[in-house]
Design a protein around this motif. Structure first.
Motif, PDB file in Angstrom:
ATOM      1  N   SER A 101       0.823  -1.209   0.000  1.00 26.04           N
ATOM      2  CA  SER A 101       0.000   0.000   0.000  1.00 26.04           C
ATOM      3  C   SER A 101       0.859   1.263   0.000  1.00 26.04           C
ATOM      4  O   SER A 101       1.876   1.347   0.697  1.00 26.04           O
ATOM      5  CB  SER A 101      -0.919   0.014   1.225  1.00 26.04           C
ATOM      6  OG  SER A 101      -1.609   1.251   1.306  1.00 26.04           O
ATOM      7  N   LEU A 102       0.423   2.230  -0.767  1.00 31.80           N
ATOM      8  CA  LEU A 102       1.073   3.545  -0.814  1.00 31.80           C
ATOM      9  C   LEU A 102       0.263   4.601  -0.071  1.00 31.80           C
ATOM     10  O   LEU A 102       0.487   5.792  -0.251  1.00 31.80           O
ATOM     11  CB  LEU A 102       1.254   3.986  -2.277  1.00 31.80           C
ATOM     12  CG  LEU A 102       2.468   3.423  -3.019  1.00 31.80           C
ATOM     13  CD1 LEU A 102       2.336   3.694  -4.517  1.00 31.80           C
ATOM     14  CD2 LEU A 102       3.742   4.045  -2.497  1.00 31.80           C
ATOM     15  N   ALA A 103      -0.661   4.168   0.767  1.00 35.76           N
ATOM     16  CA  ALA A 103      -1.582   5.101   1.413  1.00 35.76           C
ATOM     17  C   ALA A 103      -0.852   6.201   2.187  1.00 35.76           C
ATOM     18  O   ALA A 103      -1.263   7.361   2.163  1.00 35.76           O
ATOM     19  CB  ALA A 103      -2.525   4.340   2.340  1.00 35.76           C
ATOM     20  N   ARG A 104       0.228   5.861   2.881  1.00 36.99           N
ATOM     21  CA  ARG A 104       0.918   6.870   3.677  1.00 36.99           C
ATOM     22  C   ARG A 104       1.613   7.932   2.822  1.00 36.99           C
ATOM     23  O   ARG A 104       1.983   8.990   3.311  1.00 36.99           O
ATOM     24  CB  ARG A 104       1.921   6.220   4.631  1.00 36.99           C
ATOM     25  CG  ARG A 104       3.164   5.645   3.972  1.00 36.99           C
ATOM     26  CD  ARG A 104       4.060   4.974   5.013  1.00 36.99           C
ATOM     27  NE  ARG A 104       4.572   5.938   5.978  1.00 36.99           N
ATOM     28  CZ  ARG A 104       5.819   6.425   5.962  1.00 36.99           C
ATOM     29  NH1 ARG A 104       6.663   6.047   5.009  1.00 36.99           N
ATOM     30  NH2 ARG A 104       6.216   7.273   6.871  1.00 36.99           N
ATOM     31  N   TYR A 105       1.788   7.648   1.531  1.00 37.23           N
ATOM     32  CA  TYR A 105       2.441   8.602   0.643  1.00 37.23           C
ATOM     33  C   TYR A 105       1.448   9.467  -0.133  1.00 37.23           C
ATOM     34  O   TYR A 105       1.858  10.352  -0.885  1.00 37.23           O
ATOM     35  CB  TYR A 105       3.347   7.866  -0.351  1.00 37.23           C
ATOM     36  CG  TYR A 105       4.532   7.194   0.305  1.00 37.23           C
ATOM     37  CD1 TYR A 105       5.680   7.903   0.611  1.00 37.23           C
ATOM     38  CD2 TYR A 105       4.479   5.841   0.650  1.00 37.23           C
ATOM     39  CE1 TYR A 105       6.758   7.286   1.223  1.00 37.23           C
ATOM     40  CE2 TYR A 105       5.547   5.220   1.269  1.00 37.23           C
ATOM     41  CZ  TYR A 105       6.685   5.947   1.551  1.00 37.23           C
ATOM     42  OH  TYR A 105       7.753   5.342   2.179  1.00 37.23           O
ATOM     43  N   PRO A 191      11.821   5.243  -0.859  1.00 38.75           N
ATOM     44  CA  PRO A 191      10.808   5.595   0.149  1.00 38.75           C
ATOM     45  C   PRO A 191      11.425   6.181   1.412  1.00 38.75           C
ATOM     46  O   PRO A 191      12.616   6.015   1.680  1.00 38.75           O
ATOM     47  CB  PRO A 191      10.131   4.255   0.445  1.00 38.75           C
ATOM     48  CG  PRO A 191      11.175   3.235   0.141  1.00 38.75           C
ATOM     49  CD  PRO A 191      11.947   3.781  -1.021  1.00 38.75           C
ATOM     50  N   SER A 192      10.595   6.852   2.162  1.00 36.41           N
ATOM     51  CA  SER A 192      11.008   7.370   3.466  1.00 36.41           C
ATOM     52  C   SER A 192      10.539   6.409   4.547  1.00 36.41           C
ATOM     53  O   SER A 192       9.377   6.038   4.595  1.00 36.41           O
ATOM     54  CB  SER A 192      10.387   8.748   3.702  1.00 36.41           C
ATOM     55  OG  SER A 192      10.610   9.173   5.023  1.00 36.41           O
ATOM     56  N   PHE A 193      11.461   6.004   5.397  1.00 34.12           N
ATOM     57  CA  PHE A 193      11.110   5.095   6.489  1.00 34.12           C
ATOM     58  C   PHE A 193      10.919   5.861   7.796  1.00 34.12           C
ATOM     59  O   PHE A 193      10.783   5.263   8.858  1.00 34.12           O
ATOM     60  CB  PHE A 193      12.177   4.013   6.639  1.00 34.12           C
ATOM     61  CG  PHE A 193      12.297   3.147   5.415  1.00 34.12           C
ATOM     62  CD1 PHE A 193      11.338   2.183   5.136  1.00 34.12           C
ATOM     63  CD2 PHE A 193      13.340   3.315   4.526  1.00 34.12           C
ATOM     64  CE1 PHE A 193      11.429   1.383   4.001  1.00 34.12           C
ATOM     65  CE2 PHE A 193      13.437   2.525   3.390  1.00 34.12           C
ATOM     66  CZ  PHE A 193      12.487   1.561   3.119  1.00 34.12           C
ATOM     67  N   LYS A 194      10.930   7.196   7.714  1.00 26.27           N
ATOM     68  CA  LYS A 194      10.675   8.018   8.881  1.00 26.27           C
ATOM     69  C   LYS A 194       9.167   8.136   9.103  1.00 26.27           C
ATOM     70  O   LYS A 194       8.369   7.934   8.197  1.00 26.27           O
ATOM     71  CB  LYS A 194      11.294   9.408   8.698  1.00 26.27           C
ATOM     72  CG  LYS A 194      12.818   9.387   8.522  1.00 26.27           C
ATOM     73  CD  LYS A 194      13.355  10.789   8.321  1.00 26.27           C
ATOM     74  CE  LYS A 194      14.872  10.775   8.155  1.00 26.27           C
ATOM     75  NZ  LYS A 194      15.414  12.139   7.934  1.00 26.27           N
ATOM     76  N   SER A 195       8.788   8.492  10.312  1.00 28.94           N
ATOM     77  CA  SER A 195       7.363   8.623  10.615  1.00 28.94           C
ATOM     78  C   SER A 195       6.742   9.787   9.854  1.00 28.94           C
ATOM     79  O   SER A 195       5.561   9.769   9.534  1.00 28.94           O
ATOM     80  CB  SER A 195       7.159   8.817  12.121  1.00 28.94           C
ATOM     81  OG  SER A 195       7.854   9.974  12.575  1.00 28.94           O
ATOM     82  N   ARG A 196       7.547  10.788   9.554  1.00 26.06           N
ATOM     83  CA  ARG A 196       7.044  11.960   8.829  1.00 26.06           C
ATOM     84  C   ARG A 196       7.719  12.048   7.468  1.00 26.06           C
ATOM     85  O   ARG A 196       8.949  12.091   7.375  1.00 26.06           O
ATOM     86  CB  ARG A 196       7.325  13.241   9.626  1.00 26.06           C
ATOM     87  CG  ARG A 196       6.837  14.507   8.936  1.00 26.06           C
ATOM     88  CD  ARG A 196       7.113  15.740   9.797  1.00 26.06           C
ATOM     89  NE  ARG A 196       6.668  16.964   9.149  1.00 26.06           N
ATOM     90  CZ  ARG A 196       7.404  17.659   8.288  1.00 26.06           C
ATOM     91  NH1 ARG A 196       8.636  17.235   7.989  1.00 26.06           N
ATOM     92  NH2 ARG A 196       6.942  18.764   7.741  1.00 26.06           N
ATOM     93  N   ILE A 197       6.903  12.048   6.407  1.00 26.85           N
ATOM     94  CA  ILE A 197       7.443  12.146   5.053  1.00 26.85           C
ATOM     95  C   ILE A 197       7.776  13.605   4.753  1.00 26.85           C
ATOM     96  O   ILE A 197       6.955  14.488   4.960  1.00 26.85           O
ATOM     97  CB  ILE A 197       6.423  11.628   4.026  1.00 26.85           C
ATOM     98  CG1 ILE A 197       6.127  10.150   4.297  1.00 26.85           C
ATOM     99  CG2 ILE A 197       6.939  11.801   2.604  1.00 26.85           C
ATOM    100  CD1 ILE A 197       4.984   9.604   3.472  1.00 26.85           C
ATOM    101  N   SER A 198       8.978  13.845   4.269  1.00 25.74           N
ATOM    102  CA  SER A 198       9.350  15.206   3.892  1.00 25.74           C
ATOM    103  C   SER A 198       9.782  15.244   2.427  1.00 25.74           C
ATOM    104  O   SER A 198       9.080  15.790   1.581  1.00 25.74           O
ATOM    105  CB  SER A 198      10.459  15.741   4.806  1.00 25.74           C
ATOM    106  OG  SER A 198      11.577  14.853   4.808  1.00 25.74           O
ATOM    107  N   ARG A 199      10.923  14.625   2.118  1.00 28.91           N
ATOM    108  CA  ARG A 199      11.415  14.631   0.748  1.00 28.91           C
ATOM    109  C   ARG A 199      11.852  13.233   0.326  1.00 28.91           C
ATOM    110  O   ARG A 199      12.450  12.493   1.109  1.00 28.91           O
ATOM    111  CB  ARG A 199      12.575  15.618   0.604  1.00 28.91           C
ATOM    112  CG  ARG A 199      12.098  17.060   0.665  1.00 28.91           C
ATOM    113  CD  ARG A 199      13.233  18.063   0.673  1.00 28.91           C
ATOM    114  NE  ARG A 199      12.680  19.414   0.584  1.00 28.91           N
ATOM    115  CZ  ARG A 199      13.401  20.530   0.737  1.00 28.91           C
ATOM    116  NH1 ARG A 199      14.699  20.450   0.993  1.00 28.91           N
ATOM    117  NH2 ARG A 199      12.819  21.700   0.630  1.00 28.91           N
TER     118      ARG A 199
END
Length: 269
Positions: A101-105, A191-199
């Motif tokens: 799933s790409l939901a978080r992005y 992908p970003s594996f941090k809790s908050r997506i930035s860049r």
């Protein structure tokens, strides 16, 4: 202004889920706003300023002919961006069984890339990634000015529609230019594996829009804007920038320059 006001307001409202949502955020009476949309009434100077500030447009722009106003703000005039019957989605449908799933992005991004058609310039595009009936779709809008200081007629606009997949810890995105149907591109993001997506960093392959249509590959950065944005205000920033433009921060410049060739492969540092 009254001749085009209603139609242009409808185009602006099309970026939101409903007229009711717009009225709620503006704090305007729905019945009165409907009169603006229908051309039966003109907003008071106070309400007109509130409307312009909310949508990020100028008062005189609301009076432009509808087609010119649509080009100015990048409004959709041809219905929904995509449907589940899109041939591209049908072709890639088997990948859904293996994709995560790409939901978080999902949300809006500014995409920064070294421009393939104008070397030495940075192209900023607006991307909207969303989920629709189990598919992850995106729309990417580009525009370039033919001459400095030109009007809305002097901008070349591109609108890409595509599908996104999360496979083996990479984001794969493939799209096509929907206004002309004459090109496709592919983007691969880390992908970003941090809790908050930035860049997000990655690479894009495509072709130059020049006469020779040269295949090209460029470093790309996606800068997350949020799940909801002032789309019109964001679209106004979509254009070409010189690398030393103060609106391009140092981190973006460094990320775009952080790739090199090794053993014949284009790699990211």
């Amino acid at each position: 202004m009254s001749e085009h006001l209603g139609h242009n307001l409808k185009l602006l409202c099309s970026h939101y889920r409903s007229i009711a949502e717009v009225c709620r955020k503006l704090g305007l009476n729905r019945a009165q706003f409907n009169k603006y949309l229908g051309g039966q009434s003109r907003p008071t100077p106070y309400n007109l300023k509130r409307i312009c500030d909310f949508f990020g447009v100028e008062e005189y722009e609301l009076g432009l002919p509808a087609d010119q106003f649509a080009r100015l703000i990048g409004a959709r005039t041809d219905g929904p961006a995509q449907s589940v019957q899109d041939p591209l989605l049908e072709l890639l449908q088997p990948l859904r069984e293996h994709a995560t799933s790409l939901a978080r992005y999902c949300g809006y991004y500014f995409e920064y890339a070294n421009c393939m058609s104008v070397p030495g310039q940075i192209l900023l595009s607006l991307v909207h990634l969303r989920e629709e009936r189990g598919n992850f779709l995106f729309e990417r809008q580009e525009r370039q000015e033919r001459a400095a200081g030109g009007s809305a007629e002097d901008w070349v606009r591109c609108r890409y529609l595509g599908a996104a997949f999360y496979l083996q810890d990479r984001l794969f995105l493939i799209d096509y230019e929907s206004l002309t149907g004459n090109e496709m591109s592919q983007t691969i993001l880390i992908p970003s594996f941090k809790s908050r997506i930035s860049r997000l960093n990655g690479l894009k392959t495509g072709v130059s829009s020049g006469d020779r249509r040269t295949p090209a590959c460029t470093r790309v950065v996606w800068d997350y804007l949020g799940s909801e944005i002032n789309r019109v205000a964001a679209y106004r920033q979509v254009m070409l920038y010189s690398p030393d433009d103060p609106r391009i921060d140092a981190d973006i410049r460094e990320r775009l320059a952080g790739a090199h060739i090794r053993d014949g492969l284009f790699e990211i540092e």
